[in-house]
Every structure is written in C-alpha cells, then in structure tokens.
Scaffold this motif. Structure first.
Motif, PDB file in Angstrom:
ATOM      1  N   LYS A 154     -34.030  12.583 -11.062  1.00 22.24           N
ATOM      2  CA  LYS A 154     -34.745  12.761 -10.147  1.00 22.24           C
ATOM      3  C   LYS A 154     -34.085  12.105  -8.644  1.00 22.24           C
ATOM      4  N   ALA A 155     -34.425  12.781  -7.548  1.00 20.80           N
ATOM      5  CA  ALA A 155     -33.816  12.274  -6.227  1.00 20.80           C
ATOM      6  C   ALA A 155     -35.101  11.914  -5.419  1.00 20.80           C
ATOM      7  N   LYS A 156     -34.895  10.777  -4.695  1.00 21.51           N
ATOM      8  CA  LYS A 156     -36.019  10.136  -3.965  1.00 21.51           C
ATOM      9  C   LYS A 156     -35.158   9.517  -2.792  1.00 21.51           C
ATOM     10  N   THR A 157     -35.922   9.249  -1.663  1.00 18.56           N
ATOM     11  CA  THR A 157     -35.514   8.425  -0.500  1.00 18.56           C
ATOM     12  C   THR A 157     -36.095   7.055  -0.482  1.00 18.56           C
ATOM     13  N   ASN A 158     -35.865   6.189   0.071  1.00 22.76           N
ATOM     14  CA  ASN A 158     -36.447   4.884   0.420  1.00 22.76           C
ATOM     15  C   ASN A 158     -37.382   4.876   1.357  1.00 22.76           C
ATOM     16  N   GLU A 159     -37.693   5.978   1.995  1.00 25.73           N
ATOM     17  CA  GLU A 159     -38.679   6.016   3.020  1.00 25.73           C
ATOM     18  C   GLU A 159     -38.213   5.223   4.257  1.00 25.73           C
ATOM     19  N   GLY A 160     -36.941   5.206   4.504  1.00 22.74           N
ATOM     20  CA  GLY A 160     -36.527   4.458   5.628  1.00 22.74           C
ATOM     21  C   GLY A 160     -36.136   2.872   5.573  1.00 22.74           C
ATOM     22  N   LEU A 161     -36.701   2.440   4.507  1.00 22.30           N
ATOM     23  CA  LEU A 161     -36.894   0.919   4.011  1.00 22.30           C
ATOM     24  C   LEU A 161     -35.510   0.382   3.656  1.00 22.30           C
ATOM     25  N   ASP A 162     -35.178  -0.771   4.039  1.00 21.87           N
ATOM     26  CA  ASP A 162     -34.212  -1.702   3.518  1.00 21.87           C
ATOM     27  C   ASP A 162     -32.749  -1.076   3.614  1.00 21.87           C
ATOM     28  N   ALA A 163     -31.823  -1.414   2.974  1.00 26.52           N
ATOM     29  CA  ALA A 163     -30.314  -1.114   3.028  1.00 26.52           C
ATOM     30  C   ALA A 163     -30.406   0.492   2.543  1.00 26.52           C
ATOM     31  N   VAL A 164     -30.988   0.797   1.640  1.00 25.22           N
ATOM     32  CA  VAL A 164     -30.978   2.064   1.249  1.00 25.22           C
ATOM     33  C   VAL A 164     -31.443   2.996   2.314  1.00 25.22           C
ATOM     34  N   GLY A 165     -32.611   2.768   2.761  1.00 27.74           N
ATOM     35  CA  GLY A 165     -33.140   3.364   3.878  1.00 27.74           C
ATOM     36  C   GLY A 165     -32.335   3.716   4.957  1.00 27.74           C
ATOM     37  N   ARG A 166     -31.365   2.822   5.204  1.00 28.67           N
ATOM     38  CA  ARG A 166     -30.722   2.659   6.359  1.00 28.67           C
ATOM     39  C   ARG A 166     -29.362   3.370   6.045  1.00 28.67           C
ATOM     40  N   LYS A 167     -29.195   4.164   4.920  1.00 27.52           N
ATOM     41  CA  LYS A 167     -28.073   4.674   4.616  1.00 27.52           C
ATOM     42  C   LYS A 167     -27.023   3.874   4.352  1.00 27.52           C
ATOM     43  N   GLU A 168     -27.224   2.726   4.007  1.00 26.27           N
ATOM     44  CA  GLU A 168     -26.081   1.750   3.745  1.00 26.27           C
ATOM     45  C   GLU A 168     -25.810   1.820   2.314  1.00 26.27           C
ATOM     46  N   ALA A 169     -26.606   2.087   1.368  1.00 27.63           N
ATOM     47  CA  ALA A 169     -26.173   2.040  -0.048  1.00 27.63           C
ATOM     48  C   ALA A 169     -27.060   3.109  -0.788  1.00 27.63           C
ATOM     49  N   ILE A 170     -26.860   3.344  -2.064  1.00 25.56           N
ATOM     50  CA  ILE A 170     -27.568   4.275  -2.939  1.00 25.56           C
ATOM     51  C   ILE A 170     -27.831   3.580  -4.192  1.00 25.56           C
ATOM     52  N   ALA A 171     -29.008   3.397  -4.390  1.00 24.12           N
ATOM     53  CA  ALA A 171     -29.540   2.878  -5.791  1.00 24.12           C
ATOM     54  C   ALA A 171     -29.809   3.753  -6.777  1.00 24.12           C
ATOM     55  N   THR A 172     -29.737   3.277  -8.301  1.00 25.13           N
ATOM     56  CA  THR A 172     -29.954   4.334  -9.239  1.00 25.13           C
ATOM     57  C   THR A 172     -30.742   3.494 -10.282  1.00 25.13           C
ATOM     58  N   GLN A 173     -31.432   4.338 -11.149  1.00 29.17           N
ATOM     59  CA  GLN A 173     -32.039   3.610 -12.200  1.00 29.17           C
ATOM     60  C   GLN A 173     -32.038   4.887 -13.085  1.00 29.17           C
ATOM     61  N   ALA A 174     -32.066   4.225 -14.578  1.00 30.31           N
ATOM     62  CA  ALA A 174     -31.919   5.136 -15.745  1.00 30.31           C
ATOM     63  C   ALA A 174     -32.767   4.494 -16.934  1.00 30.31           C
ATOM     64  N   VAL A 175     -33.531   5.307 -17.671  1.00 32.20           N
ATOM     65  CA  VAL A 175     -33.748   4.988 -19.005  1.00 32.20           C
ATOM     66  C   VAL A 175     -33.541   5.912 -20.099  1.00 32.20           C
ATOM     67  N   VAL A 176     -33.124   5.184 -21.118  1.00 27.89           N
ATOM     68  CA  VAL A 176     -32.620   6.172 -22.325  1.00 27.89           C
ATOM     69  C   VAL A 176     -33.375   5.755 -23.608  1.00 27.89           C
ATOM     70  N   LEU A 177     -33.830   6.912 -24.383  1.00 25.32           N
ATOM     71  CA  LEU A 177     -34.335   6.441 -25.507  1.00 25.32           C
ATOM     72  C   LEU A 177     -33.400   7.054 -26.709  1.00 25.32           C
ATOM     73  N   LEU A 178     -33.109   6.240 -27.529  1.00 30.16           N
ATOM     74  CA  LEU A 178     -32.158   6.434 -28.708  1.00 30.16           C
ATOM     75  C   LEU A 178     -33.144   6.414 -29.911  1.00 30.16           C
ATOM     76  N   ARG A 179     -32.625   7.514 -31.005  1.00 22.62           N
ATOM     77  CA  ARG A 179     -33.108   7.162 -32.415  1.00 22.62           C
ATOM     78  C   ARG A 179     -32.120   7.144 -33.204  1.00 22.62           C
ATOM     79  N   HIS A 180     -32.417   6.335 -34.172  1.00 23.17           N
ATOM     80  CA  HIS A 180     -31.595   6.092 -35.279  1.00 23.17           C
ATOM     81  C   HIS A 180     -31.415   7.003 -36.280  1.00 23.17           C
ATOM     82  N   SER A 181     -30.348   7.572 -36.435  1.00 23.49           N
ATOM     83  CA  SER A 181     -29.986   8.920 -37.200  1.00 23.49           C
ATOM     84  C   SER A 181     -29.905   8.450 -38.736  1.00 23.49           C
TER      85      SER A 181
END
Ligand code: MG
Length: 157
Positions: free
Chosen positions: A130-157
């Motif tokens: 998914k791609a989002k903006t930071n609504e112009g807020l903070d360093a990400v909003g000022r185009k000084e940085a890009i932040a990322t988040q991830a979740v992973v679900l693993l199953r034991h086989s």
C-alpha cells in the motif's frame, strides 16, 4: 502461526538511485543508506525475522560491516528468509505500507508485489503493498524521507 512487524525510515538524498520494494523507481532523489537504502525490503526483512523470533536486520547484517556497503537489499532479504525457512516456517502473507509524499508510487505497487513474491518464492496474492502520503506532515511530508512498515504472518510447516 507467528506474526512479525517491521518499520524503517531513510533520508532522501539528491542524485541517489531510488530503490523500493526491489524496484528502481525513477526519481531525482534516492534513499540514503549503508546498503542500497531499500526501506521496504528492510521492513519486510525485520518483520520476517521478528515473526521467527530471530532478532532484527542489524543483528544479521550490521551497518558497520563493510561487506554490506551498498548491499543489494534483495540479497539481504533472501538470506534472512533462508534462515527463517530453515527453522521450518512458510509465509502465509505479507502486508506493507510505504509512506512517501513523493514520488507517486501507485503505478509501482503491483510490480513491487510481484518482485517481493518472486524473491521469497511465494504467490503474488500473498503480498500486498500500500502507498500512502503523510499529508504534508513531518519529515516524510516535507519529502525529506520515506518510511515503511510491514507485517508478516508465518506458519510452521
Ligand atoms: Mg533500512
């Protein structure tokens, strides 16, 4: 089942190649980093390691190690996943956020999903970006940085 979370943020630097989700994205700035700066692959790597209870990306690939200077983050992700697989885990699904004011990433989301799925040898339907903006807020909003988040679900086989 085990779940893991990952987060990353990198500064944008003029003249650097922008790598995100294993893709080169045309842009006037790229993500600064010891490696190629691909924050999305770093967040996914951390989420995978976290879900498996195997620490974090810095434990496995320290940024003080000259071996990882300008490293291809896709190679680091694959190496981490090999270790997770050896512990008997399979990936159920991965969900990610990229928080970037610019460039517009919508056109690249499905290519990133395909690339990430390819690196991890899973079906593309198991990866969501998914791609989002930071609504112009903070360093990400000022185009000084890009932040990322991830979740992973693993199953034991
Ligand atoms: Mg990083």
């Amino acid at each position: 089942m085990r779940i893991g979370i990952g987060y990353d943020i990198h500064l944008l630097e003029p003249g650097r190649k922008l790598m995100l989700g294993g893709l080169h994205i045309p842009n006037d700035k790229g993500l600064k980093g010891h490696s190629d700066g691909d924050g999305l692959l770093h967040a996914i790597t951390d989420a995978l390691l976290g879900a498996a209870g195997m620490g974090d990306i810095g434990d496995h690939f320290p940024d003080t190690d000259p071996n990882y200077k300008d490293a291809d983050s896709a190679v680091l992700l694959k190496a981490a996943f090999e270790q997770v697989k050896r512990r008997g885990f399979e990936i159920e699904n991965i969900d990610c956020n990229i928080i970037a004011q610019a460039p517009k990433l919508k056109p690249y989301k499905s290519q990133m999903e395909a690339r990430i799925a390819g690196l991890l040898e899973i079906e593309t339907r198991r990866v969501n970006v998914k791609a989002k903006t930071n609504e112009g807020l903070d360093a990400v909003g000022r185009k000084e940085a890009i932040a990322t988040q991830a979740v992973v679900l693993l199953r034991h086989s």
